[in-house]
Design a protein around this motif. Sequence first.
Motif, PDB file in Angstrom:
ATOM      1  N   ALA A 221       0.963  -1.114  -0.047  1.00 33.87           N
ATOM      2  CA  ALA A 221      -0.180  -0.153  -0.065  1.00 33.87           C
ATOM      3  C   ALA A 221       0.927   1.231   0.122  1.00 33.87           C
ATOM      4  N   TRP A 222       0.532   2.185  -1.023  1.00 32.04           N
ATOM      5  CA  TRP A 222       1.133   3.590  -0.875  1.00 32.04           C
ATOM      6  C   TRP A 222       0.142   4.701  -0.554  1.00 32.04           C
ATOM      7  N   THR A 223       0.395   5.417   0.804  1.00 27.72           N
ATOM      8  CA  THR A 223      -0.654   6.148   1.028  1.00 27.72           C
ATOM      9  C   THR A 223      -0.142   7.733   0.987  1.00 27.72           C
ATOM     10  N   VAL A 224      -0.909   8.592   0.524  1.00 27.70           N
ATOM     11  CA  VAL A 224      -0.279   9.956   0.716  1.00 27.70           C
ATOM     12  C   VAL A 224      -1.770  10.578   1.757  1.00 27.70           C
ATOM     13  N   ARG A 225      -1.348  11.203   2.675  1.00 30.84           N
ATOM     14  CA  ARG A 225      -2.304  11.880   3.553  1.00 30.84           C
ATOM     15  C   ARG A 225      -1.559  13.062   4.402  1.00 30.84           C
ATOM     16  N   ALA A 226      -2.373  13.953   4.538  1.00 32.15           N
ATOM     17  CA  ALA A 226      -2.016  15.322   5.168  1.00 32.15           C
ATOM     18  C   ALA A 226      -3.248  16.024   5.821  1.00 32.15           C
ATOM     19  N   GLU A 227      -2.966  17.180   6.388  1.00 34.27           N
ATOM     20  CA  GLU A 227      -4.123  18.035   6.814  1.00 34.27           C
ATOM     21  C   GLU A 227      -4.307  18.994   5.601  1.00 34.27           C
ATOM     22  N   LEU A 228      -5.561  19.254   5.463  1.00 34.80           N
ATOM     23  CA  LEU A 228      -6.133  19.730   4.201  1.00 34.80           C
ATOM     24  C   LEU A 228      -5.535  21.053   4.001  1.00 34.80           C
ATOM     25  N   ARG A 229      -4.761  21.774   4.818  1.00 31.42           N
ATOM     26  CA  ARG A 229      -4.081  23.125   4.473  1.00 31.42           C
ATOM     27  C   ARG A 229      -2.722  22.898   4.305  1.00 31.42           C
ATOM     28  N   GLU A 230      -2.148  21.732   4.520  1.00 30.18           N
ATOM     29  CA  GLU A 230      -0.716  21.520   4.378  1.00 30.18           C
ATOM     30  C   GLU A 230      -0.312  21.484   2.881  1.00 30.18           C
ATOM     31  N   ARG A 231       1.040  21.873   2.792  1.00 27.17           N
ATOM     32  CA  ARG A 231       1.567  21.893   1.546  1.00 27.17           C
ATOM     33  C   ARG A 231       2.855  21.533   1.369  1.00 27.17           C
ATOM     34  N   ASN A 232       3.560  21.162   0.204  1.00 31.00           N
ATOM     35  CA  ASN A 232       4.909  21.206   0.311  1.00 31.00           C
ATOM     36  C   ASN A 232       5.375  22.820  -0.016  1.00 31.00           C
ATOM     37  N   THR A 233       6.733  22.769   0.099  1.00 26.99           N
ATOM     38  CA  THR A 233       7.208  24.326  -0.163  1.00 26.99           C
ATOM     39  C   THR A 233       8.716  24.186  -0.697  1.00 26.99           C
ATOM     40  N   LEU A 234       9.359  25.131  -1.019  1.00 25.16           N
ATOM     41  CA  LEU A 234      10.769  25.072  -1.394  1.00 25.16           C
ATOM     42  C   LEU A 234      11.899  24.583  -0.599  1.00 25.16           C
ATOM     43  N   ASP A 235      11.286  25.007   0.678  1.00 28.60           N
ATOM     44  CA  ASP A 235      12.245  24.334   1.914  1.00 28.60           C
ATOM     45  C   ASP A 235      11.956  23.074   2.377  1.00 28.60           C
ATOM     46  N   ARG A 236      10.621  22.848   2.134  1.00 31.65           N
ATOM     47  CA  ARG A 236      10.245  21.243   2.316  1.00 31.65           C
ATOM     48  C   ARG A 236       9.389  20.708   1.399  1.00 31.65           C
ATOM     49  N   PRO A 237      10.424  20.313   0.231  1.00 31.82           N
ATOM     50  CA  PRO A 237       9.617  19.955  -0.958  1.00 31.82           C
ATOM     51  C   PRO A 237       8.888  18.575  -0.828  1.00 31.82           C
ATOM     52  N   ASN A 238       9.196  17.759  -0.003  1.00 30.95           N
ATOM     53  CA  ASN A 238       8.755  16.451   0.227  1.00 30.95           C
ATOM     54  C   ASN A 238       7.964  16.219   1.527  1.00 30.95           C
ATOM     55  N   ARG A 239       7.210  17.254   2.107  1.00 29.56           N
ATOM     56  CA  ARG A 239       6.533  17.129   3.282  1.00 29.56           C
ATOM     57  C   ARG A 239       5.382  16.301   3.077  1.00 29.56           C
ATOM     58  N   ILE A 240       4.543  16.378   1.588  1.00 33.27           N
ATOM     59  CA  ILE A 240       3.616  15.366   1.639  1.00 33.27           C
ATOM     60  C   ILE A 240       4.115  14.593   0.206  1.00 33.27           C
ATOM     61  N   GLY A 241       3.824  13.302   0.720  1.00 37.92           N
ATOM     62  CA  GLY A 241       4.438  12.407  -0.229  1.00 37.92           C
ATOM     63  C   GLY A 241       3.938  10.793  -0.162  1.00 37.92           C
ATOM     64  N   ALA A 242       4.004   9.854  -0.894  1.00 36.92           N
ATOM     65  CA  ALA A 242       3.494   8.556  -0.817  1.00 36.92           C
ATOM     66  C   ALA A 242       4.366   7.788   0.185  1.00 36.92           C
ATOM     67  N   ARG A 243       3.883   7.182   1.214  1.00 35.33           N
ATOM     68  CA  ARG A 243       4.633   6.282   2.138  1.00 35.33           C
ATOM     69  C   ARG A 243       4.211   4.778   1.923  1.00 35.33           C
ATOM     70  N   ALA A 244       5.180   3.812   1.658  1.00 36.45           N
ATOM     71  CA  ALA A 244       4.631   2.554   1.213  1.00 36.45           C
ATOM     72  C   ALA A 244       4.755   1.568   2.597  1.00 36.45           C
ATOM     73  N   ALA A 245       4.074   0.622   2.445  1.00 35.70           N
ATOM     74  CA  ALA A 245       3.789  -0.550   3.624  1.00 35.70           C
ATOM     75  C   ALA A 245       3.500  -1.699   2.962  1.00 35.70           C
ATOM     76  N   ARG A 246       3.870  -2.837   3.520  1.00 40.23           N
ATOM     77  CA  ARG A 246       3.561  -4.051   3.189  1.00 40.23           C
ATOM     78  C   ARG A 246       2.238  -4.462   3.574  1.00 40.23           C
ATOM     79  N   LEU A 247       1.389  -5.097   2.800  1.00 43.62           N
ATOM     80  CA  LEU A 247      -0.143  -5.554   3.472  1.00 43.62           C
ATOM     81  C   LEU A 247       0.108  -7.071   3.904  1.00 43.62           C
ATOM     82  N   ARG A 248      -0.894  -7.126   4.871  1.00 44.06           N
ATOM     83  CA  ARG A 248      -0.939  -8.446   5.145  1.00 44.06           C
ATOM     84  C   ARG A 248      -2.367  -9.040   4.597  1.00 44.06           C
ATOM     85  N   VAL A 249      -2.027  -9.707   3.616  1.00 45.05           N
ATOM     86  CA  VAL A 249      -3.330 -10.343   2.615  1.00 45.05           C
ATOM     87  C   VAL A 249      -3.563 -11.655   2.967  1.00 45.05           C
ATOM     88  N   ALA A 250      -4.883 -11.803   2.865  1.00 49.27           N
ATOM     89  CA  ALA A 250      -5.447 -13.447   3.586  1.00 49.27           C
ATOM     90  C   ALA A 250      -6.111 -13.681   2.124  1.00 49.27           C
TER      91      ALA A 250
END
Length: 270
Positions: A221-250
């Motif tokens: 699973a790749w998830t992107v989440r943030a607060e509604l008014r959060e944003r990336n900036t020149l100083d923090r270009p990767n503040r909002i990005g996709a985060r990967a995690a393995r799934l437990r699939v049955a």
Amino acid sequence: GLGVEAYAQRVMRFSRAIRERWPGLTLYACTFWEAGDPKLLEIAGKDFNLISYHLYDDPNAFASGPRNHEATWSRYPAFIAQSPNPEVKLAVTEWNAQSTDWRTGLFCGGLLNVMERQSVVRMASPALFLRRVDATDWDNAFINHDHRGRFPAPNYVVMKLYREHFQPNRVASKTSGALDAVATVDDAGNRLVLKVVNAGNRAVDAVIRLGGGFAPRAGTAWTVRAELRERNTLDRPNRIGARAARLRVARGEFDHRFPAYSVTVLELDR
């Protein structure tokens, strides 16, 4: 400002002159929206291939905007089928929400899902693509820069994630509650991708049931989440990005939590 009938007459004049010299070109006509497009098709439908939409939504419509566009576009196939050119499709040649905060990322995920579901949409392209950060009137670009660096807006983050996990064959899917989802598979039927938007303010604990005999061995699973008014900036270009995690699939059924205000891509392999 011409009105649909006068505009349609001009479409015919220009289209026929163009096709006399370049008969293979694909031609667009500007939309008059749902109220006027049946008349546009009636008069000039044989003289163009695509109806060109431009839409810039209020970023506060990150949840309702995509749903409203889907409701409108779902009514197009009926009156296109009754027109002189039943092969006409839609081209959403400019689309966006007017912001570079996370509301635009949610809008992007929702609208991409809508456009993939609606077969009447043949193609689409977002705008703006590039913006220098001191151009404050158009704070909605996918890539933002100055002379020192750049940052991706959330709409770029989501569109890039969708592109990286694109599969060409859409399969049936159904959701309930706040979730909006599209399911696709590769040509061999061995990789299933679920693109899920939770535009609500609460996490959703879902049970995912897979039909058609698809029983995955592994998933991510790749998830992107943030607060509604959060944003990336020149100083923090990767503040909002996709985060990967393995799934437990049955095999054919498993649980997954979709965080509030999130876009998630699940990739399952069998």
